[in-house]
Design an enzyme around this catalytic site. Structure first.
Site, PDB file in Angstrom:
ATOM      1  N   GLU A  60      -7.939 -14.160 -51.261  1.00  0.00           N
ATOM      2  CA  GLU A  60      -8.654 -13.575 -52.706  1.00  0.00           C
ATOM      3  C   GLU A  60      -8.427 -14.537 -53.690  1.00  0.00           C
ATOM      4  O   GLU A  60      -9.494 -14.850 -54.485  1.00  0.00           O
ATOM      5  CB  GLU A  60      -8.347 -12.292 -53.085  1.00  0.00           C
ATOM      6  N   HIS A 129      -4.360   0.338 -49.163  1.00  0.00           N
ATOM      7  CA  HIS A 129      -5.676   0.211 -48.937  1.00  0.00           C
ATOM      8  C   HIS A 129      -6.536   1.568 -49.702  1.00  0.00           C
ATOM      9  O   HIS A 129      -7.537   1.594 -49.052  1.00  0.00           O
ATOM     10  CB  HIS A 129      -6.205   0.275 -47.370  1.00  0.00           C
TER      11      HIS A 129
END
Length: 323
Positions: A60, A129
């Protein structure tokens, strides 16, 4: 009017903006053939090809910095984090490099980059998450933060974000991807910094974000049966924040409950509470109540629901204010 789901509205916004502006492109993990983890980019690869929709490695930081560079070179990247939680790996790119480029270049550089982050609980994804991440970025001047709660808002706000000349953090809630709502045909945008009065009332103002807008609506129905009429405000964007609409509601009701899915400690509710106290304190009849998730990492599976705010916690808080 036609009905679209949240992810269909997000997809359509991206499709229209990519058709309108050849400088708009999409990058992220599994955004191409798979069409994103929640299908927000389904079909874009087939329509626009590998030059404008392409997968990035599970890195990322790397691809967010790629987006910053492309944006300073004149492109308008949409950078998708597969899960909003993963943006922590790209924190420097999003919050430090992208947001500071205009200031540090004396206004010569712009970073028109939209960072899309599916956030929140509701799918049982576990502690890494399932987080709501809006408060992580609040202390960085230069960034804009958008949190839609309806398909209509998702499309209009995303189109505005893509056209904006600064870094915009667009937070779409994972558990709301299947939520349906009216979305008109044709072109429309929604300005940033324009809150929505979801429900009018006279007794208590509830300021709610994303999933909690719907919990607040359910609470409002129950409270209405007892003669209590609440007003519900959905900020829609946190930076910029529509303090005018919030203030008008506070002046009317004199009582405020702020509810978000993120943990209460350090959550965005603290900022809204501070703004109300600074600007509208004379109109308050009671202290402000903040509601957030329990101060623990969310557990895996559907047991997460026991850690999150809901209709019952909102009802109790409103009644506590009115005692």
């Amino acid at each position: 009017m036609r009905m679209l789901t949240m992810n269909q509205a997000i997809l359509e916004a991206q499709m229209e903006e990519m058709e309108r502006d050849p400088d708009v492109f999409l990058i992220g993990e599994d955004v191409a053939m798979l069409g994103s983890a929640f299908q927000q980019s389904a079909g874009l690869y087939q329509k626009f090809g590998p030059d404008r929709v392409f997968n990035m490695p599970v890195a990322e930081s790397g691809y967010a910095n790629f987006g910053v560079g492309a944006a300073t070179a004149g492109k308008r990247p949409i950078v998708e984090m597969q899960f909003g939680d993963f943006v922590i790996m790209a924190f420097d790119a999003v919050a430090s490099q992208g947001t500071k480029a205009r200031y540090m270049s004396g206004g010569e550089l712009s970073v028109p980059m939209t960072v899309r982050c599916p956030q929140g609980a509701g799918v049982g994804g576990g502690a890494q998450h399932s987080q709501c991440i809006e408060a992580w970025f609040m202390n960085f001047p230069g960034i804009k933060i958008v949190m839609p709660s309806t398909p209509y808002d998702a499309k209009g706000l995303l189109k505005t974000a893509i056209r904006d000349n600064d870094v915009v953090l667009f937070l779409e809630h994972k558990s709301m991807m299947g939520v349906k709502g009216e979305v008109p045909e044709g072109e429309y945008t929604i300005p940033l910094g324009q809150a929505q009065v979801v429900r009018e009332g006279k007794d208590v103002t509830i300021i709610a974000l994303q999933t909690q807008v719907y919990q607040a609506l359910d609470a409002a129905k129950e409270l209405s049966n007892e003669g209590i009429e609440v007003e519900i405000i959905d900020p829609r964007s946190l930076i910029p924040l529509d303090t005018k609409t919030i203030g008008e509601s506070v002046k009317k009701t004199g009582r405020v409950v702020i509810v978000h899915e993120a943990p209460k400690r350090g959550g965005f509710g603290s900022e809204i509470s501070a703004v109300i106290t600074e600007k509208f304190f004379p109109y308050l009849k009671t202290p402000i109540i903040r509601i957030g998730a329990a101060n623990i990492p969310l557990p895996f599976g559907m047991t997460e629901q026991y850690c999150l705010p809901n209709k019952d916690t909102i009802v109790k808080s409103v009644k506590d204010l009115l005692k």
